[in-house]
Design a protein around this motif. Sequence first.
Motif, PDB file in Angstrom:
ATOM      1  N   ASN A 191      12.851 -24.509  16.119  1.00 60.43           N
ATOM      2  CA  ASN A 191      12.477 -25.897  15.834  1.00 60.43           C
ATOM      3  C   ASN A 191      11.447 -26.029  14.720  1.00 60.43           C
ATOM      4  N   VAL A 192      10.993 -24.904  14.171  1.00 58.73           N
ATOM      5  CA  VAL A 192       9.932 -24.957  13.165  1.00 58.73           C
ATOM      6  C   VAL A 192      10.485 -25.509  11.832  1.00 58.73           C
ATOM      7  N   ASP A 193       9.634 -26.165  11.074  1.00 56.19           N
ATOM      8  CA  ASP A 193      10.030 -26.647   9.749  1.00 56.19           C
ATOM      9  C   ASP A 193      10.094 -25.448   8.796  1.00 56.19           C
ATOM     10  N   ALA A 194      11.315 -25.110   8.386  1.00 54.12           N
ATOM     11  CA  ALA A 194      11.532 -23.875   7.614  1.00 54.12           C
ATOM     12  C   ALA A 194      10.954 -23.934   6.198  1.00 54.12           C
ATOM     13  N   THR A 195      10.538 -25.133   5.759  1.00 56.62           N
ATOM     14  CA  THR A 195      10.019 -25.235   4.389  1.00 56.62           C
ATOM     15  C   THR A 195       8.515 -24.960   4.322  1.00 56.62           C
ATOM     16  N   LYS A 196       7.898 -24.736   5.460  1.00 58.79           N
ATOM     17  CA  LYS A 196       6.443 -24.469   5.455  1.00 58.79           C
ATOM     18  C   LYS A 196       6.159 -23.184   4.701  1.00 58.79           C
ATOM     19  N   PHE A 197       5.057 -23.183   3.974  1.00 58.15           N
ATOM     20  CA  PHE A 197       4.684 -21.992   3.208  1.00 58.15           C
ATOM     21  C   PHE A 197       3.176 -22.060   2.957  1.00 58.15           C
ATOM     22  N   GLY A 198       2.458 -21.136   3.557  1.00 55.94           N
ATOM     23  CA  GLY A 198       1.003 -21.140   3.394  1.00 55.94           C
ATOM     24  C   GLY A 198       0.484 -19.743   3.111  1.00 55.94           C
ATOM     25  N   VAL A 199      -0.657 -19.693   2.444  1.00 53.13           N
ATOM     26  CA  VAL A 199      -1.302 -18.422   2.102  1.00 53.13           C
ATOM     27  C   VAL A 199      -2.806 -18.618   2.243  1.00 53.13           C
ATOM     28  N   HIS A 200      -3.488 -17.609   2.802  1.00 54.02           N
ATOM     29  CA  HIS A 200      -4.958 -17.663   2.817  1.00 54.02           C
ATOM     30  C   HIS A 200      -5.533 -16.261   2.697  1.00 54.02           C
ATOM     31  N   ILE A 201      -6.511 -16.117   1.824  1.00 55.93           N
ATOM     32  CA  ILE A 201      -7.187 -14.830   1.658  1.00 55.93           C
ATOM     33  C   ILE A 201      -8.646 -14.973   2.097  1.00 55.93           C
ATOM     34  N   SER A 202      -9.171 -13.933   2.758  1.00 54.03           N
ATOM     35  CA  SER A 202     -10.605 -13.872   3.067  1.00 54.03           C
ATOM     36  C   SER A 202     -11.077 -12.484   2.629  1.00 54.03           C
ATOM     37  N   THR A 203     -12.167 -12.447   1.890  1.00 52.28           N
ATOM     38  CA  THR A 203     -12.645 -11.142   1.422  1.00 52.28           C
ATOM     39  C   THR A 203     -13.935 -10.786   2.151  1.00 52.28           C
ATOM     40  N   CYS A 222      -1.634 -23.647   4.762  1.00 52.72           N
ATOM     41  CA  CYS A 222      -2.476 -22.562   5.307  1.00 52.72           C
ATOM     42  C   CYS A 222      -3.315 -23.034   6.489  1.00 52.72           C
ATOM     43  N   TYR A 223      -3.318 -24.342   6.783  1.00 50.97           N
ATOM     44  CA  TYR A 223      -4.071 -24.832   7.950  1.00 50.97           C
ATOM     45  C   TYR A 223      -3.143 -25.267   9.088  1.00 50.97           C
ATOM     46  N   ASP A 224      -1.845 -25.014   8.936  1.00 48.15           N
ATOM     47  CA  ASP A 224      -0.888 -25.355  10.003  1.00 48.15           C
ATOM     48  C   ASP A 224      -0.763 -24.165  10.956  1.00 48.15           C
ATOM     49  N   LYS A 225      -0.903 -24.428  12.229  1.00 54.91           N
ATOM     50  CA  LYS A 225      -0.762 -23.341  13.204  1.00 54.91           C
ATOM     51  C   LYS A 225       0.708 -22.964  13.355  1.00 54.91           C
ATOM     52  N   SER A 277       2.751 -15.464  22.195  1.00 54.42           N
ATOM     53  CA  SER A 277       2.799 -16.912  21.944  1.00 54.42           C
ATOM     54  C   SER A 277       1.523 -17.448  21.287  1.00 54.42           C
ATOM     55  N   LEU A 278       0.578 -16.564  20.992  1.00 53.82           N
ATOM     56  CA  LEU A 278      -0.659 -17.036  20.339  1.00 53.82           C
ATOM     57  C   LEU A 278      -0.320 -17.805  19.062  1.00 53.82           C
ATOM     58  N   GLU A 279      -1.065 -18.879  18.838  1.00 50.32           N
ATOM     59  CA  GLU A 279      -0.843 -19.671  17.627  1.00 50.32           C
ATOM     60  C   GLU A 279      -2.092 -19.631  16.752  1.00 50.32           C
ATOM     61  N   MET A 280      -1.901 -19.432  15.470  1.00 47.23           N
ATOM     62  CA  MET A 280      -3.024 -19.469  14.518  1.00 47.23           C
ATOM     63  C   MET A 280      -2.498 -19.975  13.185  1.00 47.23           C
ATOM     64  N   ASN A 281      -3.412 -20.345  12.316  1.00 46.12           N
ATOM     65  CA  ASN A 281      -2.990 -20.669  10.958  1.00 46.12           C
ATOM     66  C   ASN A 281      -3.412 -19.523  10.029  1.00 46.12           C
ATOM     67  N   CYS A 282      -3.001 -19.622   8.769  1.00 42.94           N
ATOM     68  CA  CYS A 282      -3.267 -18.505   7.836  1.00 42.94           C
ATOM     69  C   CYS A 282      -4.767 -18.293   7.630  1.00 42.94           C
ATOM     70  N   GLN A 283      -5.518 -19.382   7.610  1.00 43.39           N
ATOM     71  CA  GLN A 283      -6.967 -19.243   7.422  1.00 43.39           C
ATOM     72  C   GLN A 283      -7.574 -18.468   8.598  1.00 43.39           C
ATOM     73  N   GLU A 284      -7.201 -18.879   9.808  1.00 41.89           N
ATOM     74  CA  GLU A 284      -7.738 -18.204  11.000  1.00 41.89           C
ATOM     75  C   GLU A 284      -7.343 -16.730  11.020  1.00 41.89           C
ATOM     76  N   LEU A 285      -6.085 -16.476  10.668  1.00 35.57           N
ATOM     77  CA  LEU A 285      -5.614 -15.081  10.689  1.00 35.57           C
ATOM     78  C   LEU A 285      -6.376 -14.216   9.686  1.00 35.57           C
ATOM     79  N   SER A 286      -6.530 -14.719   8.469  1.00 35.62           N
ATOM     80  CA  SER A 286      -7.173 -13.870   7.453  1.00 35.62           C
ATOM     81  C   SER A 286      -8.642 -13.649   7.802  1.00 35.62           C
TER      82      SER A 286
END
Length: 304
Positions: free
Chosen positions: A32-44, A55-58, A193-202
Motif C-alpha cells: 500500500n506504500v506510495d511507490a514514488t517516495k524517494f528520500g535521502v539523509h546523511i549524518s556525519t 526524508c522525513y516520511d516514516k 515492523s519498526l518505522e523510521m524516516n531517513c533522518q532518524e535512521l542516519s
Amino acid sequence: MNVEKIIQEIYLQIIEIEDEGQVASYIPELANVDATKFGVHISTIDHLHFGIGHCYDKFSIQSIAKVLSLSLAYKILGEKIWERLGVEPSGTGFNSLVQLEADNGIPRNPFINAGAIVISDILLSNLENPKEDFLAFVRNLSDNSEINYSDKIATSEKIVGYRNAALCHFIKSFGNIQNEPADVLNFYFDLCSLEMNCQELSELFLYLANHGSNVVDNHSILTKSQSKRMNALMQTCGFYDESGEFAFKVGLPGKSGVGGGIIAIHPNQYAIAVWSPKLNKKGNSYKGMRFLEEFTTKTQLSIF
Ligand code: GLU
C-alpha cells in the motif's frame, strides 16, 4: 567538497530515471506504500545533517532492524553469540531454507531471516520484557522517543508469515531455538515492523561510524571490536545475495530492508539513509542502490 550540492544533483538525476523495481507485496500492508517516495539523509560524525525529498516520511525499516537486534544481542552475549550462528555470506535469498539442513540449523549469518530469527530467540531468552526492552534500546541509541513499531505491518506479516514460521520450526528441530516458535516469530515480526524516516535512521546508525559509541555523549553501545565486526558483517552480508554487488558498486557496509530502505555506513565519517520502495530482483531498493553508487563515485567517500 560540497556534499549537500552533490546529494542534490544526484537526487535530481536519479528521481528522473525509470524505476525498474517492484514494491514488495508478499507482506500485504507493504504493497500500500506510495511507490514514488524517494528520500535521502546523511549524518556525519562532525555534525553535518542534510536531507532531501521524502526524508522525513516514516517507512517500514524491515530487515534494517536486524542490525539493531544483533547489536543488542551482541552487547548482551558477547562472542558467545557466534556459537548459535555464522558470519559467512549465504549467497542465497533472504528467506531461504536450503542451507539450514546441511548446516544443522546454524544460520549462515545474522542478516538472513534464519539468523535474525535465532537472534530474536536470544533476545527473548535474555530480556525481561523483550518488545518493550528492545524498543527502549533502539530509542536510546539516538535519544529518539518518536520511534515505534507498527502493529498494522506486524499483523499483516504475521498472517502470511508461513516461510518464517517454517524457518523457525526447522531451526528448533535442530535445537537452535530455545523458546516457543510462536513467541519468537511474534517478536521477530514486531522488530521488523519498526518505522523510521531517513533522518532518524542516519542519526541512529552513527554509532557504527563512531566505533560503537554514541556521537552526542560518547556512551559506549558496542566495543570497538564489536563495531568493527558489525560493519564487516554489513559489508559481506547486508544485501541478501547481492552483497558482493553492493560492495562492488557502492563500497560501504550497509543493510537494506524490503520496505525499500537502505542504511550505509562509512566508519569514521558518516551514515546515509536512502528510501525508495521499489525493489530490484534481489530485494534491494532499485533507486536506493543507484543513488548510493553515484554518491560514493562522485564524492569518493567509499571505504575502498
Ligand atoms: N520481515 C521481512 C521478512 O521476514 C524482512 C525481510 C527483509 O526486509 O529483508 O520477510
